[in-house]
Structures are given as structure tokens and as C-alpha cells.
Design a protein around this motif. Structure first.
Motif, mmCIF file in Angstrom:
data_model
loop_
_atom_site.group_PDB
_atom_site.id
_atom_site.type_symbol
_atom_site.label_atom_id
_atom_site.label_comp_id
_atom_site.label_asym_id
_atom_site.label_seq_id
_atom_site.Cartn_x
_atom_site.Cartn_y
_atom_site.Cartn_z
ATOM 1 N N ALA A 186 -2.877 2.692 5.480
ATOM 2 C CA ALA A 186 -3.906 1.571 5.413
ATOM 3 C C ALA A 186 -4.747 1.365 6.479
ATOM 4 O O ALA A 186 -4.426 1.548 7.642
ATOM 5 N N HIS B 208 -5.104 0.254 12.198
ATOM 6 C CA HIS B 208 -4.939 1.702 11.412
ATOM 7 C C HIS B 208 -3.385 2.032 11.600
ATOM 8 O O HIS B 208 -2.922 2.058 12.497
ATOM 9 N N CYS C 256 -7.474 -4.710 3.226
ATOM 10 C CA CYS C 256 -6.954 -3.340 3.636
ATOM 11 C C CYS C 256 -7.740 -2.149 2.604
ATOM 12 O O CYS C 256 -7.784 -2.457 1.463
ATOM 13 N N ASP C 257 -8.110 -1.005 3.262
ATOM 14 C CA ASP C 257 -8.329 0.012 2.410
ATOM 15 C C ASP C 257 -7.204 1.045 2.589
ATOM 16 O O ASP C 257 -6.700 1.351 3.897
ATOM 17 N N THR C 258 -7.080 1.841 1.646
ATOM 18 C CA THR C 258 -6.372 2.957 1.757
ATOM 19 C C THR C 258 -7.032 4.358 1.727
ATOM 20 O O THR C 258 -7.516 4.779 0.676
ATOM 21 N N PRO C 259 -7.306 5.049 2.683
ATOM 22 C CA PRO C 259 -7.919 6.240 2.751
ATOM 23 C C PRO C 259 -7.480 7.325 2.001
ATOM 24 O O PRO C 259 -6.280 7.585 1.865
ATOM 25 N N ASP C 260 -8.464 8.086 1.385
ATOM 26 C CA ASP C 260 -7.942 9.227 0.652
ATOM 27 C C ASP C 260 -7.345 10.313 1.356
ATOM 28 O O ASP C 260 -8.037 11.186 1.846
ATOM 29 N N CYS D 14 -6.794 -2.020 8.140
ATOM 30 C CA CYS D 14 -6.948 -3.512 7.734
ATOM 31 C C CYS D 14 -7.986 -4.008 8.658
ATOM 32 O O CYS D 14 -8.028 -3.596 9.899
ATOM 33 N N ASN E 203 -10.393 -9.341 5.728
ATOM 34 C CA ASN E 203 -11.224 -8.439 5.105
ATOM 35 C C ASN E 203 -10.400 -7.769 3.887
ATOM 36 O O ASN E 203 -10.878 -7.393 2.704
ATOM 37 N N GLU F 54 -9.594 -4.213 13.554
ATOM 38 C CA GLU F 54 -9.087 -3.247 12.769
ATOM 39 C C GLU F 54 -7.695 -2.770 13.104
ATOM 40 O O GLU F 54 -7.732 -2.443 14.347
ATOM 41 N N GLU G 102 0.787 -1.279 -0.019
ATOM 42 C CA GLU G 102 -0.137 -0.135 0.165
ATOM 43 C C GLU G 102 0.853 1.324 0.166
ATOM 44 O O GLU G 102 2.045 1.165 0.716
#
Length: 467
Positions: A298, A283, A321-325, A300, A319, A281, A178
Motif C-alpha cells: 500500500a 510506502h 491508501c492505494d494498492t499499486p498493481d 498511504c 487520504n 506518504e 490491504e
């Protein structure tokens, strides 16, 4: 008239019944003692059939034990007593009120209350025992009637394992690759338990990041937090220590996260209430000189399941990972010098950016030829496991000695289980798998030019047989 009376399973008494209820015993015969004759076919017996979680309160965690009692002759009034111990620590004791034990076989439910004040003591032993607890539950009865008495008892041993450090490793590894702001790459991650006592638990974490921006950047802080069932257990933050990374440069960041063990009983209570399932979660963020706030790398998430007193398949479900904008301009569009370094970025005193510009131009204006040298060949990763399957707990030895590099040497061995980095970076590795499941073990070999290859093998851990 005479008949044979079997008194509470252990002693056979010949008696003459005279008149209405008058009993005369033969000389030398004594009262029977419940359950004291292991060889008798009709001794009173007790067995712990099942254990399950009961009510969870602000003060206690309840364990309900179903106790099967075999009483061959007549009903009795009895107290049942029990203890629950974990890793040798007595966590709970219980004594029931007088309970009727019916003739024949019956089941009695006994509730033991574990004080939540005892959880930190258990937690220290649990983590220091590779997140495994040996649980011992004992029950006994005091049967008495008309001068007859006895004390049947039963014991049940179980094992309770969690995968908290594995969930952290695995989810952090999901964040590998990421990019914060599309420019700072999280390359490698790792996590291990550090010092753990009754008050605090340490987690030693390692992150490897690479600057993929067009200019040098200054990293001021690296931070993060981890929560399980919305209870924040872990929090970490490096001390202010400016690190200047030029383009393409990589650095390791070591940080110690701490857990306040007072929060462990809150998490355990929530874990029990959700049928031994925890939603987690993690962070991960960093601060750079050019930004006024932290830049998220990220977030996760996933589930961690255990299978102590519920019928779960223990393990992790990730699930991803998301990468916040969160966009940050690392360079100044108004004032760039010839090196391409923005004036609002602190590049440090000793950073040479001449050889690291985006288009391959050095400070003297010449062009570098990326193809001027022969292409380096990647290594070959080979992994072997002994054994590759068996019952839990399963001790496995992994060997990477068959790996090779055709035009150099292998400098690093990176081991991962289900995506999470494992401690130890050598050619061999030993690991114990304590819970049932299939585990993917990946070996990554890195040669002296930074080229990589990987190989994966699956270890099949079967449920331990009941003997």
C-alpha cells in the motif's frame, strides 16, 4: 510658574520652570527609573502580543515577535533584546539596533533567528517529551534619555506539539486489510518511538501479515519508507530472514526504522513554509521468493497540521491508501505436484500443507466438513473512558473490563486512536491528549478462536483556556 512633571512613569517631580528651558529640581528629588515601580500607574510597560514565523533560509528559521510598548511620557531611543528557548535549550538570541520608542503605546516587531544547526538538539528533547515543546520567549528594553533609564521586560510561554508518530500509526492502519498481489494480507500495524538522540531517531514498527494464497510462500524481506513534504525521513528494511507461511498462517514482523536527524531541519523548514502543514506518504512493500522485485502492499497519504505559530486546527487528515498493481504468480502453471505447491516456490523443510489446501482436501484425499462443529460465538467489546472530555492536555483512562466472551476467553485487546494502533494490549490503557480535537478510540477484542468484536468511543479535547 510651576507644574507637575511625571518623568517616565515612576517618579513625580515638582519643578520650577525658569526662563527658557532651565529646570530646577526640588531638593531630595532623584531622576525617575523606567518601570521599576510596579505600583505606579504610568510605568513603562512591555507585552509580547503575538509570535509568527518569518523568513526561512538555508541557515536560519526566523521567529517574529510583535512587542507592545507603553511609554507614558516621551519618545526614547532603545535597544530591544530577546531570547527564544525550547524545552530549556536557548535556540536564538537577538538585539535590535537603536529603535525609536514613541510616546504612548506602540508596537515593535523583533525578529529572532534560530540556527538550523540547533534543530537536532531541539528535536531530541521534543520527541523524548511526547512530541511536545515548551517554548519560552523573553523580550526586554533598555530605555535611556537625559540621564533617565530603565529596563521593562516581558515573557510569553507557549506549547508546540506535533503528531508525527500518530500520522505514521494512523496511515499504516489505513493499510490494514490491504492485500499484496491480492494474496498477502496486512492484518495489524503499529509504530512507537525507540531510542532518540541528537544524531538519529528510531521508530519501532510491527506488522502482522497473513498468507491468503493457495500455496505456501516465502517472505524474504519487508521494507518501506515515509516522506513528509517529499523529504524522506524514515526508511526500513528487514534483514534477509526467510519466513515460510503456509496458507492461512499469520506472522508478526518487527522492524526498526531510523531517521537521520540532519533531515529534520529540512523537514521543519518545509513545514513552516507550508503554514505548518506537511503532506506525508508511507510506502509499504515486501519481497517473496517467487518474485524478482518487491511487491507493494500500500501507499498511504494525508496531511499533518500543527498549530504553533499559525492558526491551524492541529491534527491529521488521511487520504487513505492505494494498492499499486503488481501481479506475481506464486505457483508454476507448468509443474504442480499433487499438493498444489508450485515447483518454483520454496516451501521450506518443515511445512505441512496437507491440512491447508484450497478445497478442504487433505493429503489422504478426504474432505473436511467446515460445519462439523458448532459455530464459535464472537466476544463482546465494551469500552469506557474517564474522563471523556476536557481541556488539553487531557489524561484519559480507558477500561475494557466490561468485555466478555460467551464461550471462551478474550486473548487480545487491541486499542486504536483514529485508526492507529496504540501501545499496550491489556485490559486498560492510559493516554494523554495534548492537542484540541475529537479522537475516536476503538477497542478490538479477540477471543481464543480468533473471533473479533469492536467498540468505539469519542474523546472530546477542548483548547486549553488562557489564564
Amino acid at each position: 510658574m510651576s507644574k507637575i512633571l511625571k518623568i517616565i512613569g515612576a517618579i513625580t517631580v515638582t519643578a520650577a520652570v525658569i526662563g527658557a528651558g532651565f529646570v530646577a529640581l526640588n531638593p531630595g528629588i532623584v531622576s525617575g527609573i523606567i518601570g521599576n515601580d510596579a505600583g505606579a500607574s504610568e510605568s513603562a510597560d512591555m507585552e509580547i502580543e503575538d509570535n509568527r514565523w518569518g523568513d526561512v533560509t538555508e541557515q536560519d528559521l526566523s521567529v517574529v515577535s510583535d512587542v507592545s510598548v507603553t511609554n507614558p511620557i516621551t519618545s526614547f531611543q532603545s535597544e530591544l533584546s530577546g531570547t527564544v528557548s525550547m524545552n530549556g535549550y536557548e535556540m536564538a538570541t537577538v538585539t535590535t539596533p537603536q529603535t525609536t520608542i514613541e510616546e504612548g503605546t506602540s508596537t515593535v516587531s523583533v525578529t529572532s533567528s534560530v540556527s538550523r544547526n540547533n534543530v537536532p538538539t531541539w528535536w531530541e528533547s521534543h520527541v523524548n517529551n511526547d512530541e511536545t515543546s515548551d517554548v519560552n520567549i523573553q523580550m526586554s528594553g533598555e530605555f535611556s534619555k537625559a540621564g533617565l533609564s530603565g529596563n521593562p521586560s516581558a515573557t510569553k510561554d507557549e506549547e508546540f506539539s506535533t503528531d508525527i508518530i500518530e500520522s505514521l500509526r494512523g496511515s499504516l492502519s489505513n493499510a490494514e486489510g490491504e492485500k499484496a498481489n491480492g494474496r498477502i494480507i496486512l492484518e495489524d500495524t503499529g509504530a512507537e518511538w525507540g531510542e532518540v538522540d541528537e544524531e538519529e531517531s528510531e521508530v519501532e514498527m510491527k506488522f502482522t501479515i497473513t498468507n491468503d494464497a493457495n500455496v505456501p510462500i516465502v517472505i524474504t524481506e519487508f521494507s518501506g519508507r515515509s516522506q513528509f513534504n517529499e523529504i524522506q525521513l524514515l526508511e526500513w528494511e528487514t534483514q534477509r530472514n526467510d519466513r515460510t507461511l503456509r496458507r492461512g498462517e499469520t506472522t508478526d514482523i518487527d522492524v526498526v526504522a531510523t531517521v537521520d536527524n540532519e533531515k529534520i531541519d529540512d523537514w521543519l523548514a518545509s513545514h513552516i513554509q507550508q503554514e505548518e502543514i506537511s503532506n506525508y506518504e508511507h510506502h509499504i512493500s515486501l519481497d517473496v521468493e517467487a518474485a524478482d522485485t518487491s511487491i507493494p502492499i500500500a501507499v498511504c497519504s494525508g496531511e499533518m497540521k500543527t498549530a504553533f505559530l499559525v492558526d491551524n486546527t492541529a491534527g491529521l487528515e488521511r487520504n487513505g491508501c492505494d494498492t499499486p498493481d503488481r501481479s506475481v504468480d506464486f505457483s508454476s502453471s507448468e509443474s504442480n505436484d499433487d499438493s498444489g505447491v508450485g515447483s518454483n516456490v520454496d516451501v521450506g523443510e518443515n511445512v505441512d500443507v496437507g491440512d491447508d489446501l484450497t478445497d478442504g482436501t487433505s493429503t489422504d484425499g478426504s474432505k473436511s466438513d467446515e460445519n462439523s462443529e458448532d459455530t464459535n460465538k464472537a466476544p463482546t467489546a465494551v469500552i469506557e473512558a474517564d474522563p471523556q472530555s476536557g481541556e488539553a492536555p487531557l489524561d484519559v483512562k480507558f477500561d475494557a473490563s466490561g468485555s466478555s466472551d460467551p464461550d471462551g476467553t478474550i486473548e487480545r485487546y487491541i486499542w486504536r486512536v483514529d485508526g492507529g494502533n496504540l501501545p499496550g494490549g491489556g485490559e486498560t490503557l492510559e493516554r494523554t491528549f495534548r492537542t484540541q480535537g475529537q479522537y475516536d478510540i476503538t477497542l478490538i477484542t479477540v477471543d481464543d478462536d480468533g473471533n473479533r468484536d469492536s467498540s468505539t468511543i469519542t474523546v472530546d479535547v477542548e483548547q486549553r483556556s488562557l489564564r
